[in-house]
Design a protein around this motif. Structure first.
Motif, PDB file in Angstrom:
ATOM      1  N   LEU A   1     -24.274   0.646  32.720  1.00  0.00           N
ATOM      2  CA  LEU A   1     -23.626  -0.103  31.642  1.00  0.00           C
ATOM      3  C   LEU A   1     -22.676   0.790  30.843  1.00  0.00           C
ATOM      4  O   LEU A   1     -21.573   0.367  30.471  1.00  0.00           O
ATOM      5  N   LYS A   2     -23.108   2.008  30.579  1.00  0.00           N
ATOM      6  CA  LYS A   2     -22.252   2.963  29.843  1.00  0.00           C
ATOM      7  C   LYS A   2     -20.996   3.274  30.644  1.00  0.00           C
ATOM      8  O   LYS A   2     -19.890   3.340  30.102  1.00  0.00           O
ATOM      9  N   GLU A   3     -21.169   3.475  31.955  1.00  0.00           N
ATOM     10  CA  GLU A   3     -20.015   3.783  32.806  1.00  0.00           C
ATOM     11  C   GLU A   3     -19.059   2.595  32.875  1.00  0.00           C
ATOM     12  O   GLU A   3     -17.830   2.770  32.869  1.00  0.00           O
ATOM     13  N   PHE A   4     -19.624   1.395  32.912  1.00  0.00           N
ATOM     14  CA  PHE A   4     -18.784   0.189  32.929  1.00  0.00           C
ATOM     15  C   PHE A   4     -18.006   0.059  31.622  1.00  0.00           C
ATOM     16  O   PHE A   4     -16.794  -0.208  31.627  1.00  0.00           O
ATOM     17  N   LYS A   5     -18.699   0.291  30.504  1.00  0.00           N
ATOM     18  CA  LYS A   5     -18.043   0.190  29.190  1.00  0.00           C
ATOM     19  C   LYS A   5     -16.921   1.211  29.076  1.00  0.00           C
ATOM     20  O   LYS A   5     -15.843   0.908  28.523  1.00  0.00           O
ATOM     21  N   ALA A   6     -17.122   2.405  29.618  1.00  0.00           N
ATOM     22  CA  ALA A   6     -16.093   3.443  29.568  1.00  0.00           C
ATOM     23  C   ALA A   6     -14.837   3.001  30.315  1.00  0.00           C
ATOM     24  O   ALA A   6     -13.708   3.220  29.846  1.00  0.00           O
ATOM     25  N   GLU A   7     -15.029   2.364  31.469  1.00  0.00           N
ATOM     26  CA  GLU A   7     -13.877   1.919  32.254  1.00  0.00           C
ATOM     27  C   GLU A   7     -13.197   0.723  31.598  1.00  0.00           C
ATOM     28  O   GLU A   7     -11.983   0.554  31.714  1.00  0.00           O
ATOM     29  N   VAL A   8     -13.969  -0.110  30.895  1.00  0.00           N
ATOM     30  CA  VAL A   8     -13.366  -1.213  30.135  1.00  0.00           C
ATOM     31  C   VAL A   8     -12.447  -0.644  29.060  1.00  0.00           C
ATOM     32  O   VAL A   8     -11.330  -1.126  28.849  1.00  0.00           O
ATOM     33  N   ASN A   9     -12.924   0.410  28.399  1.00  0.00           N
ATOM     34  CA  ASN A   9     -12.109   1.061  27.370  1.00  0.00           C
ATOM     35  C   ASN A   9     -10.865   1.708  27.963  1.00  0.00           C
ATOM     36  O   ASN A   9      -9.809   1.753  27.328  1.00  0.00           O
ATOM     37  N   ASN A  10     -10.986   2.183  29.214  1.00  0.00           N
ATOM     38  CA  ASN A  10      -9.835   2.812  29.884  1.00  0.00           C
ATOM     39  C   ASN A  10      -8.831   1.775  30.376  1.00  0.00           C
ATOM     40  O   ASN A  10      -7.651   2.084  30.570  1.00  0.00           O
ATOM     41  N   GLY A  11      -9.314   0.558  30.603  1.00  0.00           N
ATOM     42  CA  GLY A  11      -8.421  -0.520  31.008  1.00  0.00           C
ATOM     43  C   GLY A  11      -8.036  -0.521  32.471  1.00  0.00           C
ATOM     44  O   GLY A  11      -7.088  -1.221  32.869  1.00  0.00           O
TER      45      GLY A  11
END
Length: 257
Positions: free
Chosen positions: A173-183
């Motif tokens: 989930l943390k890794e997914f959230k990081a990529e969401v922030n990266n766009g």
């Protein structure tokens, strides 16, 4: 319940009708394994729906529809001397006997998990190069993820405790959230897939069938939304013209129902 003799008589009746249809019915005469395939898949899903609805009368009907398809395939196979229904039945009987040495042999097992591990080991001995060979490529992704995890767990590739799996879920989930922030859309999709895969794994540790769980939610959501539609119609309102606050009133009513 019917006696074994009555059950065999009923199955023989089905085989006779199949022979007659294949010889006399224009539609049945034209069918091939390829033309039946998509219909068989549809019938399987209809059986699955009936099971989830706990509608036993419908389950009985859908089993009949699916059994007809299995008899149909066997009939087509017999026409080229490839196999017939007896070969099909004897084949599965031999497989079951071979893969249950704790019943038909002298192997002892402690529990269900040991039975599953032995099952996968026996399949490898039968010449399969991978435990994953038995996972159909055309399975829906959620079901396929569950089956892949079952298969590898059967040979010992597994977590020891549910807590470890949940930690993996949180990590993904943390890794997914990081990529969401990266766009980055491709990276988001990769990580979202990892989240789903880890959630399926966690569900397995909790003895939850993820496909059944999601379908129950689909049905629950659909019923509530249809209640919302019906309420709006009774008030001569168009959903598009209603505010979310107005719709939420009926949504909460549906939840209480």
């Amino acid at each position: 319940m019917n006696s074994r003799a009555d059950q065999l008589k009923a199955f023989d009746r089905l085989l006779t009708i199949m022979d007659e249809l294949r010889e006399q019915c224009p539609w049945d005469k034209k069918q091939t394994m390829e033309t039946l395939r998509h219909l068989t898949i549809e019938e399987t899903y209809e059986l699955g729906d009936a099971i989830l609805d706990n509608d036993l009368e419908e389950v009985k009907k859908e089993i009949g529809d699916l059994m007809l398809h299995l008899v149909f395939y066997s009939k087509i196979g017999s026409e080229t001397n490839s196999f017939d229904i007896a070969d099909v039945c004897n084949g599965i009987c031999e497989k079951l006997i071979h893969r249950h040495p704790h019943i038909y042999g002298d192997v002892e097992v402690a529990d269900e998990e040991e039975v599953k591990r032995n099952w996968e080991k026996l399949k490898l001995k039968e010449g399969k190069s991978s435990v994953l060979e038995g996972v159909p490529k055309s399975l829906p992704a959620l079901v396929k993820a569950s089956r892949i995890q079952d298969k590898v767990a059967g040979v010992g590739f597994d977590w020891e405790k549910p807590e470890q799996v949940w930690e993996k879920v949180e990590e993904e989930l943390k890794e997914f959230k990081a990529e969401v922030n990266n766009g980055n859309v491709n990276a988001m999709e990769d990580e979202f897939g990892d989240v789903l895969f880890s959630m399926v794994n966690y569900a397995r540790f909790l003895s939850i069938n993820p496909e059944n769980a999601l379908e129950r939610t689909n049905k629950k959501f659909s019923k509530r939304f249809q209640y919302l539609e019906a309420k709006a119609k009774s008030l001569n309102k168009d959903l598009k013209e209603m505010t979310l606050v107005e719709m939420d009133v009926f949504w909460e009513e549906a939840k209480k129902l």
